[in-house]
Write an enzyme that holds these catalytic residues in place. Structure first.
Site, PDB file in Angstrom:
ATOM      1  N   HIS A 144       0.879  -1.172   0.000  1.00 22.17           N
ATOM      2  CA  HIS A 144       0.000   0.000   0.000  1.00 22.17           C
ATOM      3  C   HIS A 144       0.914   1.219   0.000  1.00 22.17           C
ATOM      4  CE1 HIS A 144      -3.041   2.877   1.078  1.00 22.17           C
ATOM      5  NE2 HIS A 144      -3.963   1.958   1.362  1.00 22.17           N
ATOM      6  N   ALA A 145       0.885   1.991  -1.082  1.00 27.18           N
ATOM      7  CA  ALA A 145       1.823   3.107  -1.226  1.00 27.18           C
ATOM      8  C   ALA A 145       1.196   4.459  -0.897  1.00 27.18           C
ATOM      9  CB  ALA A 145       2.389   3.111  -2.638  1.00 27.18           C
ATOM     10  N   ASP A 146       0.014   4.459  -0.322  1.00 33.28           N
ATOM     11  CA  ASP A 146      -0.665   5.709   0.007  1.00 33.28           C
ATOM     12  C   ASP A 146      -1.175   5.664   1.447  1.00 33.28           C
ATOM     13  OD1 ASP A 146      -1.636   8.262  -0.499  1.00 33.28           O
ATOM     14  OD2 ASP A 146      -3.504   7.562  -1.381  1.00 33.28           O
ATOM     15  N   VAL A 147      -0.279   5.249   2.347  1.00 35.03           N
ATOM     16  CA  VAL A 147      -0.655   5.124   3.754  1.00 35.03           C
ATOM     17  C   VAL A 147      -0.533   6.494   4.419  1.00 35.03           C
ATOM     18  CG1 VAL A 147      -0.059   4.046   5.946  1.00 35.03           C
ATOM     19  CG2 VAL A 147       0.070   2.729   3.857  1.00 35.03           C
TER      20      VAL A 147
ATOM     21  N   ASN B 289      -6.333   7.254   5.018  1.00 35.02           N
ATOM     22  CA  ASN B 289      -6.503   5.893   4.513  1.00 35.02           C
ATOM     23  C   ASN B 289      -6.355   4.825   5.589  1.00 35.02           C
ATOM     24  OD1 ASN B 289      -7.039   6.763   1.949  1.00 35.02           O
ATOM     25  ND2 ASN B 289      -4.961   6.513   1.211  1.00 35.02           N
TER      26      ASN B 289
END
Length: 198
Positions: free
Chosen positions: A81-84, A88
């Site tokens: 998951h690159a949008d933590v 989110n």
């Protein structure tokens, strides 16, 4: 939909479902243009008051749990998951962390992941030549490098960093908490940074 399901499977396979979750996907109502998933009822991970209002779980422990789950996913999944961020990650009423919005994911190649492990081991051992080799293996240099010289340069930088003396101030606050500040001499730090660029 695939990313969310893979993350849910990761949680199950690693026995992390008591700590974290991701929305269930309703495949019968999902198309290429519409993603239909479970609503996770929670609050922002950084809102301590809201967390305290919905669960008895310690907010700091919840943040640590979220970081541990994310780190484990980076280490064991083919993507992460690159949008933590706080928007989110939700704290749910049962104290679990809800991961949402899997639209941006990252991938770490096996070569880079191996080099990161090499760098970690070299750092733990104080092996500067090993650090140099690992950094080259992960693509930190654009051309062929003399590993022995690069290792000596890293050793010099680390030695210079060790000379930077931080100033720490700790104070008891009126509400019973303890606050602290940490600062360094900017001139010392600038000299270390200038030495890196030489």
């Amino acid at each position: 939909a695939k990313n969310v399901q893979e993350f849910r499977d990761f949680l199950v396979n690693n026995e992390l479902t008591k700590v974290a979750t991701a929305p269930r996907i309703y495949r019968d109502f999902t198309t290429k243009k519409v993603l239909t998933m479970e609503f996770l009822d929670g609050v922002s991970l950084v809102d301590k008051e809201a967390i305290a209002s919905i669960t008895t779980r310690d907010p700091e422990a919840t943040i640590i749990s979220a970081l541990n789950v994310w780190t484990e996913s980076v280490q064991s999944m083919p993507w992460f998951h690159a949008d933590v961020h706080a928007g989110n990650l939700l704290v749910l009423r049962d104290g679990r962390v809800g991961f949402i919005d899997f639209g941006i994911v990252g991938r770490v190649s096996e070569k880079t992941f191996g080099a990161v492990n090499e760098l970690s081991a070299a750092l733990a051992l104080g092996d500067y030549q090993g650090m140099a080799k690992a950094l080259c293996n992960m693509g930190a240099t654009d051309e062929t490098v003399d590993i022995a010289k690069f290792g000596r340069d890293i050793e010099n930088v680390m030695a210079n960093l060790m000379t930077v003396q931080p100033d720490m101030t700790v104070a008891a606050m009126s509400d019973g908490t303890i606050a602290g500040t940490l600062s360094v001499d900017e001139a010392e730090l600038t000299n270390v940074l200038l030495d890196i660029v030489k």
